[in-house]
Write a protein that holds these residues in place. Sequence first.
Motif, PDB file in Angstrom:
ATOM      1  N   GLU A   1       0.995  -1.215   0.108  1.00  0.00           N
ATOM      2  CA  GLU A   1      -0.041   0.100   0.104  1.00  0.00           C
ATOM      3  C   GLU A   1       0.926   1.238  -0.009  1.00  0.00           C
ATOM      4  OE1 GLU A   1      -3.499   1.549  -0.526  1.00  0.00           O
ATOM      5  OE2 GLU A   1      -3.233  -0.362   0.031  1.00  0.00           O
TER       6      GLU A   1
ATOM      7  N   THR B   1       2.529  -2.665   7.514  1.00  0.00           N
ATOM      8  CA  THR B   1       1.131  -3.239   8.253  1.00  0.00           C
ATOM      9  C   THR B   1       1.600  -3.031   9.845  1.00  0.00           C
ATOM     10  OG1 THR B   1       1.790  -5.250   8.137  1.00  0.00           O
ATOM     11  CG2 THR B   1       0.270  -4.636   6.480  1.00  0.00           C
TER      12      THR B   1
ATOM     13  N   ASP C   1      -4.363  -4.073  12.318  1.00  0.00           N
ATOM     14  CA  ASP C   1      -5.302  -3.770  11.301  1.00  0.00           C
ATOM     15  C   ASP C   1      -5.186  -2.419  10.554  1.00  0.00           C
ATOM     16  OD1 ASP C   1      -6.395  -6.060  12.217  1.00  0.00           O
ATOM     17  OD2 ASP C   1      -7.986  -5.412  13.577  1.00  0.00           O
TER      18      ASP C   1
ATOM     19  N   TRP D   1      -2.701   0.293   8.134  1.00  0.00           N
ATOM     20  CA  TRP D   1      -1.676   0.592   7.297  1.00  0.00           C
ATOM     21  C   TRP D   1      -0.826   1.893   7.938  1.00  0.00           C
ATOM     22  CZ3 TRP D   1       0.678  -2.509   3.803  1.00  0.00           C
ATOM     23  CH2 TRP D   1      -0.206  -3.397   3.322  1.00  0.00           C
TER      24      TRP D   1
ATOM     25  N   ARG E   1      -6.808  -1.318   7.079  1.00  0.00           N
ATOM     26  CA  ARG E   1      -6.558  -2.550   6.179  1.00  0.00           C
ATOM     27  C   ARG E   1      -7.726  -2.968   5.578  1.00  0.00           C
ATOM     28  NH1 ARG E   1      -2.102  -6.627   8.636  1.00  0.00           N
ATOM     29  NH2 ARG E   1      -2.440  -7.252   6.748  1.00  0.00           N
ATOM     30  N   SER E   2      -7.714  -3.553   4.341  1.00  0.00           N
ATOM     31  CA  SER E   2      -9.059  -4.296   3.884  1.00  0.00           C
ATOM     32  C   SER E   2      -8.708  -5.588   3.382  1.00  0.00           C
ATOM     33  CB  SER E   2      -9.507  -3.351   2.703  1.00  0.00           C
ATOM     34  OG  SER E   2     -10.316  -4.138   1.880  1.00  0.00           O
TER      35      SER E   2
ATOM     36  N   GLU F   1      -6.558  -7.052  -0.068  1.00  0.00           N
ATOM     37  CA  GLU F   1      -5.363  -7.697   0.298  1.00  0.00           C
ATOM     38  C   GLU F   1      -5.585  -9.060  -0.213  1.00  0.00           C
ATOM     39  OE1 GLU F   1      -3.905  -7.496   4.448  1.00  0.00           O
ATOM     40  OE2 GLU F   1      -4.153  -5.453   4.377  1.00  0.00           O
TER      41      GLU F   1
END
Length: 107
Positions: free
Chosen positions: A2, A13, A16, A18, A29-30, A34
């Motif tokens: 990302e 990361t 949860d 970025w 985060r998704s 990912e």
Amino acid sequence: MEFCDDCGSMMKTEGDMWLCSSCGAEKARSAESEEMAVTTQGQESSEVVDTSEVDVEDMGPTTGARCPECGNERAFYEMKQIRAADESETRFFTCTECEHKWREDDH
């Protein structure tokens, strides 16, 4: 992977989220995005290909490069990206006469 929307740096990361180590920006985060990402994990590594028994006609394109060993003016060539993406490709040559191999990089 990302990239930060604010400064363009690569994000890391952290749980949860970025996190941008350059400017401190955070992004959730998704799992969905990912899941679609391509990774090198589990992929086979490339191996050296033996071309010693390949016919000359099947070797690929040639160019007018001078062999540093025998002085022949013809060589097979291949270009590969072995350094950073923002740097030029490396040119690999094989002499059509003596089969000497060498490479050229832009400096």
